[in-house]
Structure formats: C-alpha cells, structure tokens
Design a protein around this motif. Structure first.
Motif, PDB file in Angstrom:
ATOM      1  N   GLY A 165     -26.833 -12.696  -8.032  1.00  0.00           N
ATOM      2  CA  GLY A 165     -26.411 -13.443  -6.841  1.00  0.00           C
ATOM      3  C   GLY A 165     -27.525 -13.530  -5.816  1.00  0.00           C
ATOM      4  O   GLY A 165     -27.779 -14.593  -5.242  1.00  0.00           O
ATOM      5  N   ILE A 166     -28.219 -12.410  -5.593  1.00  0.00           N
ATOM      6  CA  ILE A 166     -29.329 -12.413  -4.624  1.00  0.00           C
ATOM      7  C   ILE A 166     -30.451 -13.316  -5.136  1.00  0.00           C
ATOM      8  O   ILE A 166     -31.052 -14.077  -4.374  1.00  0.00           O
ATOM      9  CB  ILE A 166     -29.814 -10.969  -4.374  1.00  0.00           C
ATOM     10  CG1 ILE A 166     -28.758 -10.240  -3.546  1.00  0.00           C
ATOM     11  CG2 ILE A 166     -31.166 -10.945  -3.673  1.00  0.00           C
ATOM     12  CD1 ILE A 166     -29.058  -8.795  -3.277  1.00  0.00           C
ATOM     13  N   PHE A 167     -30.696 -13.257  -6.435  1.00  0.00           N
ATOM     14  CA  PHE A 167     -31.713 -14.121  -7.039  1.00  0.00           C
ATOM     15  C   PHE A 167     -31.392 -15.592  -6.739  1.00  0.00           C
ATOM     16  O   PHE A 167     -32.256 -16.353  -6.283  1.00  0.00           O
ATOM     17  CB  PHE A 167     -31.715 -13.892  -8.552  1.00  0.00           C
ATOM     18  CG  PHE A 167     -32.831 -14.565  -9.294  1.00  0.00           C
ATOM     19  CD1 PHE A 167     -33.763 -13.804  -9.982  1.00  0.00           C
ATOM     20  CD2 PHE A 167     -32.969 -15.939  -9.327  1.00  0.00           C
ATOM     21  CE1 PHE A 167     -34.799 -14.400 -10.671  1.00  0.00           C
ATOM     22  CE2 PHE A 167     -34.000 -16.548 -10.003  1.00  0.00           C
ATOM     23  CZ  PHE A 167     -34.921 -15.777 -10.683  1.00  0.00           C
ATOM     24  N   ALA A 168     -30.132 -15.975  -7.004  1.00  0.00           N
ATOM     25  CA  ALA A 168     -29.739 -17.378  -6.783  1.00  0.00           C
ATOM     26  C   ALA A 168     -29.838 -17.719  -5.298  1.00  0.00           C
ATOM     27  O   ALA A 168     -30.350 -18.788  -4.925  1.00  0.00           O
ATOM     28  CB  ALA A 168     -28.325 -17.599  -7.297  1.00  0.00           C
ATOM     29  N   ALA A 169     -29.384 -16.797  -4.428  1.00  0.00           N
ATOM     30  CA  ALA A 169     -29.394 -17.066  -2.982  1.00  0.00           C
ATOM     31  C   ALA A 169     -30.809 -17.180  -2.436  1.00  0.00           C
ATOM     32  O   ALA A 169     -31.059 -17.913  -1.484  1.00  0.00           O
ATOM     33  CB  ALA A 169     -28.640 -15.958  -2.254  1.00  0.00           C
ATOM     34  N   VAL A 201     -19.508 -12.090   5.879  1.00  0.00           N
ATOM     35  CA  VAL A 201     -18.935 -11.082   4.977  1.00  0.00           C
ATOM     36  C   VAL A 201     -18.009 -10.138   5.753  1.00  0.00           C
ATOM     37  O   VAL A 201     -16.915  -9.803   5.282  1.00  0.00           O
ATOM     38  CB  VAL A 201     -20.066 -10.295   4.261  1.00  0.00           C
ATOM     39  CG1 VAL A 201     -19.500  -9.129   3.464  1.00  0.00           C
ATOM     40  CG2 VAL A 201     -20.847 -11.219   3.340  1.00  0.00           C
ATOM     41  N   VAL A 202     -18.424  -9.742   6.968  1.00  0.00           N
ATOM     42  CA  VAL A 202     -17.586  -8.846   7.780  1.00  0.00           C
ATOM     43  C   VAL A 202     -16.258  -9.524   8.120  1.00  0.00           C
ATOM     44  O   VAL A 202     -15.196  -8.901   8.070  1.00  0.00           O
ATOM     45  CB  VAL A 202     -18.334  -8.448   9.079  1.00  0.00           C
ATOM     46  CG1 VAL A 202     -17.375  -7.837  10.090  1.00  0.00           C
ATOM     47  CG2 VAL A 202     -19.426  -7.451   8.762  1.00  0.00           C
ATOM     48  N   ASP A 203     -16.305 -10.822   8.441  1.00  0.00           N
ATOM     49  CA  ASP A 203     -15.077 -11.537   8.784  1.00  0.00           C
ATOM     50  C   ASP A 203     -14.131 -11.637   7.591  1.00  0.00           C
ATOM     51  O   ASP A 203     -12.920 -11.539   7.736  1.00  0.00           O
ATOM     52  CB  ASP A 203     -15.405 -12.960   9.278  1.00  0.00           C
ATOM     53  CG  ASP A 203     -16.026 -12.928  10.670  1.00  0.00           C
ATOM     54  OD1 ASP A 203     -15.948 -11.859  11.309  1.00  0.00           O
ATOM     55  OD2 ASP A 203     -16.599 -13.951  11.100  1.00  0.00           O
ATOM     56  N   ALA A 204     -14.706 -11.861   6.385  1.00  0.00           N
ATOM     57  CA  ALA A 204     -13.863 -12.118   5.215  1.00  0.00           C
ATOM     58  C   ALA A 204     -13.444 -10.833   4.498  1.00  0.00           C
ATOM     59  O   ALA A 204     -12.272 -10.671   4.151  1.00  0.00           O
ATOM     60  CB  ALA A 204     -14.596 -13.041   4.247  1.00  0.00           C
ATOM     61  N   ARG A 205     -14.377  -9.954   4.240  1.00  0.00           N
ATOM     62  CA  ARG A 205     -14.073  -8.731   3.462  1.00  0.00           C
ATOM     63  C   ARG A 205     -14.825  -7.539   4.049  1.00  0.00           C
ATOM     64  O   ARG A 205     -15.801  -7.063   3.469  1.00  0.00           O
ATOM     65  CB  ARG A 205     -14.512  -8.907   2.003  1.00  0.00           C
ATOM     66  CG  ARG A 205     -13.646  -9.747   1.080  1.00  0.00           C
ATOM     67  CD  ARG A 205     -12.568  -8.952   0.339  1.00  0.00           C
ATOM     68  NE  ARG A 205     -12.961  -7.699  -0.237  1.00  0.00           N
ATOM     69  CZ  ARG A 205     -13.255  -7.503  -1.529  1.00  0.00           C
ATOM     70  NH1 ARG A 205     -13.215  -8.512  -2.367  1.00  0.00           N
ATOM     71  NH2 ARG A 205     -13.558  -6.307  -1.977  1.00  0.00           N
ATOM     72  N   PHE A 237     -20.331 -16.977  -1.162  1.00  0.00           N
ATOM     73  CA  PHE A 237     -20.988 -16.877  -2.467  1.00  0.00           C
ATOM     74  C   PHE A 237     -21.229 -15.410  -2.840  1.00  0.00           C
ATOM     75  O   PHE A 237     -20.962 -14.987  -3.971  1.00  0.00           O
ATOM     76  CB  PHE A 237     -22.312 -17.656  -2.449  1.00  0.00           C
ATOM     77  CG  PHE A 237     -23.145 -17.460  -3.679  1.00  0.00           C
ATOM     78  CD1 PHE A 237     -22.730 -17.973  -4.905  1.00  0.00           C
ATOM     79  CD2 PHE A 237     -24.319 -16.736  -3.630  1.00  0.00           C
ATOM     80  CE1 PHE A 237     -23.494 -17.770  -6.050  1.00  0.00           C
ATOM     81  CE2 PHE A 237     -25.075 -16.528  -4.759  1.00  0.00           C
ATOM     82  CZ  PHE A 237     -24.662 -17.052  -5.977  1.00  0.00           C
ATOM     83  N   PHE A 238     -21.683 -14.606  -1.866  1.00  0.00           N
ATOM     84  CA  PHE A 238     -21.913 -13.184  -2.145  1.00  0.00           C
ATOM     85  C   PHE A 238     -20.611 -12.467  -2.470  1.00  0.00           C
ATOM     86  O   PHE A 238     -20.561 -11.614  -3.349  1.00  0.00           O
ATOM     87  CB  PHE A 238     -22.605 -12.501  -0.968  1.00  0.00           C
ATOM     88  CG  PHE A 238     -24.101 -12.629  -1.001  1.00  0.00           C
ATOM     89  CD1 PHE A 238     -24.821 -12.250  -2.122  1.00  0.00           C
ATOM     90  CD2 PHE A 238     -24.793 -13.147   0.069  1.00  0.00           C
ATOM     91  CE1 PHE A 238     -26.202 -12.386  -2.168  1.00  0.00           C
ATOM     92  CE2 PHE A 238     -26.172 -13.292   0.037  1.00  0.00           C
ATOM     93  CZ  PHE A 238     -26.878 -12.906  -1.083  1.00  0.00           C
TER      94      PHE A 238
END
Lengths: 213, 271
Positions: free
Chosen positions: A49-53, A195-199, B217-218
């Motif tokens: 995922g980091i690679f793609a991002a 990310v903090v807002d969602a999970r 995405f992450f």
C-alpha cells in the motif's frame, strides 16, 4: 532520494549495508512476538500500500506536484520497528522490481529511508503527540524526510566518487529537503487526520484522543 | 467531471505499473542470461556492479558498459527497453555532476561566454563527468539485466539459496504479490472519485479530499492485510516451502562465469 550505484564509494556502501542489517535485525528481534509467520502478510500488504501511495503526485501551487514518501506515516501507523521493516521492504522491492536505486547501495537507501526517516519521524511524533497530534504528524513527516536526506548527503559527501564537498552536498540537500519536506509533512498530516477520523483504533493510543472520546 | 493531479497520476501510474508487472515476458525469451542459473546470475551481475563501482578509468568503464550492452543483445532484451532503462536514471545523474566540468581545476578545454561571467571547461572536469555518467549507466545496465532476464520468483529463489533471512523474503514476496491488486484498487477508487465530482475544487479543498482518499486507501490496505493475515493463520502460516527446481549447470553458466572472471581479473590487473 534513491541513490544509484556509482554514486557511493564501495566502503561507504558496505558500512551502510552493515548498519542497516544490524538495525533491521534488532527491529525484527524487538517485534519477534508480534511478527509471527501469520502476521507477515499484514506487514507485506501495508508495504504494498505504501509502495502504491508513494507513486501518487499531489497538487501544489502553479501546476507542480510532489509525491509522498510515507516513512514517518509508516512509523506512526505500525510503530518504529515494524515501520522500519515495512519501508525496508518497499525500498528493496523498488530496487528489485523497478530498478529504483542500486543493488550495491541498497543498504544505504534502506538506511536513509527505512531507518533514519522512520526512527527520527517516530521520535518526533512521540515527543509532540501529547501536545497536538496533527502538528506532531506534520513535524514527523517534515523533519523525518529532512533527516533521511541529510543522511544521504553525508554518505554522498564522504564518497570520493561524488566529487562535491561534504559541506556543499549537506547544504544543498538539507536546505532542499527542509523546504520539500513541508509537503511531506502536510501530506502525512492530512492522511493521518483522515485515518484518525475513520478508524482511530488502528493507530497507537494517544492521551489526547482518549480525552476526546 | 473534474480531473486533478491525483486523478491523472493514479491513472498514469496504475497503467504503467500494471503494464510493467504484467509484461514481464523477456525472462521467457530464449537468450543467454535466461539460461544462466539465477544464483549464478545474481552473484555474477552484482560482482560486475562492484567491479564497475571501484573503476575510475574511463576506457575500462566504457568497456564495462559495452559488456552490459553485449549481454543485453545476447539475451535478446529489446533494444528500446534496455535503452530506456539505461537513459532514464543516467541523464539526471549527468545533470547533477555536470557543473564539475567547470568546477574542477586543470588544463582548459573551452571557455563559455555567459552574459554575467565566463566559464572555463577543464579537461579533468569533462573526463570526470563522462566517467561518472558511464559508470552509472553501466551499473544500471547490469542491474537491469538481472531484472529483465529473471522472473521475480527466480530472484527470490536465488536469495533463498544464498541464505537471506526467510522473514525478509516472505515480506518481499507478499509485497510484490499484492502490488498489482493495490494499483487496481487505486484505479477503482479514482474512477469512483472522478465520477462523483463535477465542480472544480480549491487547492485547500483538493488537499483535504486527497487526504481522505489516501487515508481510505490505507485503511482498505490495512483491512485487507488483516483478512489475509487471519486467512494465513487459519491455513497454518505463510512459511514458504519452496519446491526444489533442479537446474543443472550448463554451458551458459560456464560462459557467464568466464565473462565475470575476465572482468574481475581485468580490473585487478588495471589496478
């Protein structure tokens, strides 16, 4: 920030490879309880995922763009040791699949991006997260990548193959990344916020978030 | 429909990466390096990169670059693909060291008259810049030969035979296996994002939505990782138990070993 073969002296590349191997072996031992055989896929997938991002361009003023490196974000998301192993995997796959960076200098690239950037970024995040989480993520991204660039500059400056003086390389790469790092910091902060807002549960516990909850 | 830098780059990168990962047909060709055992090829090509890194002499570097090109031709690597692989990283490297042509002291070759000053191009400066660029090109050439003539599974098998840490090999294998999937996931997310946006956004708003995009995405990546991890645990782990694929040492291995030995001996004699 990927260094190619031919830029570093063999001795400098060898020292960096040994240092990287030692730190990654330490990181693997520290997470031995967490990183069982069955947990490896999680780390491998986050690395993918980091690679793609990393390949995405972000819009900046005037039609220009920059891209995300994600070393500090990986450290915040996974912790420093898993983050270092994750980014080291990304850097290795980039070299072995896409030819980004060299093979003899792989240890140096891993040292700069997976060790210096990740551990410096994490240390800054830990130091500031108690005051303001988003600012901590921003500063971690900003100064983490600057530290990685400075490490690369020192390696280049110490190599006779690269004819520029150590001070010149450190000044140019340090100043350049201190400015460019602001973008990395901003991307780290906006992604962190999303990310903090969602999970919030996927991130390590923070005193500030516990108070808000 | 509004398209911004993030949309454009996802489309371009995903298409290029997908094409790159799927079009790995060169390792299947009937060429010289394809017939060499992956372990011998990995060790030999890394040895050639090391020889190149420690070489300063311009003619020796040109010979090593010539060797990389000759190996590419003997391995039936498409000329355009190899040339692109060589030039893409070499040209920026050339630009980085180009100022040394005027910064280095030595006998003058030419003088450039600029509106504000005149610059003297020196012989040692030009020799250094040319040697540097050729060295980088030769190193990139040897690494490209490894990547273009070996299936990724073969590279991993070679590392395993050379006793690289199993955890590192597992991580690299899993990352490589899921790359294509994640590029496709990014493409799907971009398409969904693009089809729901009709008005142009300010830079601030664009950054906020791009942050949510990458954050989502992450999270998808993380959730998929958790699912795969649970599935792996249910199956008893991911420890790779490679099947033994016997590849006898043949003429190609002996020939390649001779080429590498010749390059190493030549470098030692030059020193």
């Amino acid at each position: 920030m990927h260094i190619l073969d031919g830029f570093l002296d063999l001795a400098v590349a060898a020292v960096c490879a040994l240092a990287s191997a030692a730190v990654l072996a330490y990181a693997a031992r520290r997470v031995d309880g967490e990183l069982s055989d069955a947990r490896a896929p999680l780390l491998g997938l986050v690395a993918a995922g980091i690679f793609a991002a990393q390949m995405l361009d972000w819009p900046i003023v005037g039609g220009t763009s920059a891209h995300f490196v994600g070393g500090a974000f990986a450290a915040i998301l996974l912790g420093p040791h898993l983050g270092a192993l994750c980014v080291a995997t990304v850097v290795t796959v980039q070299a072995l699949v896409f030819g980004d960076g060299g093979v003899v200098v792989l240890g140096a690239n891993v040292f700069n991006m997976a060790i210096v950037e990740v551990y410096v970024g994490y240390a800054i995040y830990r130091a500031l997260a108690g005051h303001h989480e988003i600012a901590a993520a921003f500063t971690a991204g900003w100064l983490g990548i600057t530290a990685g660039a400075l490490s690369a500059a020192v390696q280049l400056g110490l190599s006779s193959a690269f004819a520029y003086e150590l001070g010149t390389v450190v000044l140019i790469m340090g100043a350049g990344h201190l400015a460019l790092g602001l973008i990395e910091g901003a991307i780290t902060a906006v992604v962190y916020r999303a990310v903090v807002d969602a999970r919030p549960d996927v991130l390590p516990a923070s005193p500030l978030r516990e108070v808000k909850a | 429909m509004v398209v911004d830098a993030l949309d454009r780059t996802v489309s371009t990168v995903s298409e290029r990466a997908t094409a790159f990962l799927l079009s790995a047909t060169v390792p299947e060709r009937d060429g010289f390096l394809q017939a060499v055992h992956p372990v011998a090829k990995l060790v030999g090509l890394v040895a050639l990169v090391v020889v190149t890194v420690v070489t300063d002499d311009g003619r020796a570097l040109a010979a090593l670059l010539g060797l990389a090109v000759a190996l590419a031709l003997a391995s039936r690597v498409p000329v355009g693909t190899f040339a692109e692989r060589l030039t893409l990283p070499t040209l920026p490297s050339l630009l980085v060291v180009a100022p040394q042509a005027v910064l280095m002291d030595g006998p003058a070759m030419a003088t450039l008259q600029l509106p504000v000053a005149s610059l003297t191009v020196t012989e040692p400066g030009v020799a250094y810049v040319v040697a540097f660029a050729v060295r980088v090109a030769a190193c990139v050439g040897f690494l490209s030969l490894l990547l273009l003539t070996t299936r990724f599974a073969g590279v991993l098998a070679a590392f395993r035979r050379l006793r690289a840490p199993p955890l590192a090999i597992t991580l690299i294998a899993v990352t490589h296996r899921y790359l294509l999937l994640f590029f496709r996931e990014l493409t799907r997310m971009t398409l969904a994002r693009r089809s729901r946006r009709f008005a142009p956004e300010s830079l601030r708003s664009s950054w906020r939505t791009s942050g949510s995009f990458l954050g989502t995405f992450f999270l998808r990546t993380f959730e998929r990782g958790e699912r795969v991890q649970r599935a792996a645990a249910a199956r008893g782990g991911t420890q790779m138990r490679p099947y033994a694929r016997r590849q006898p040492v043949g003429v190609a291995d002996a020939g390649f070993a001779a080429v590498v030995a010749l390059a190493v001996v030549g470098r030692v004699m030059l020193a």
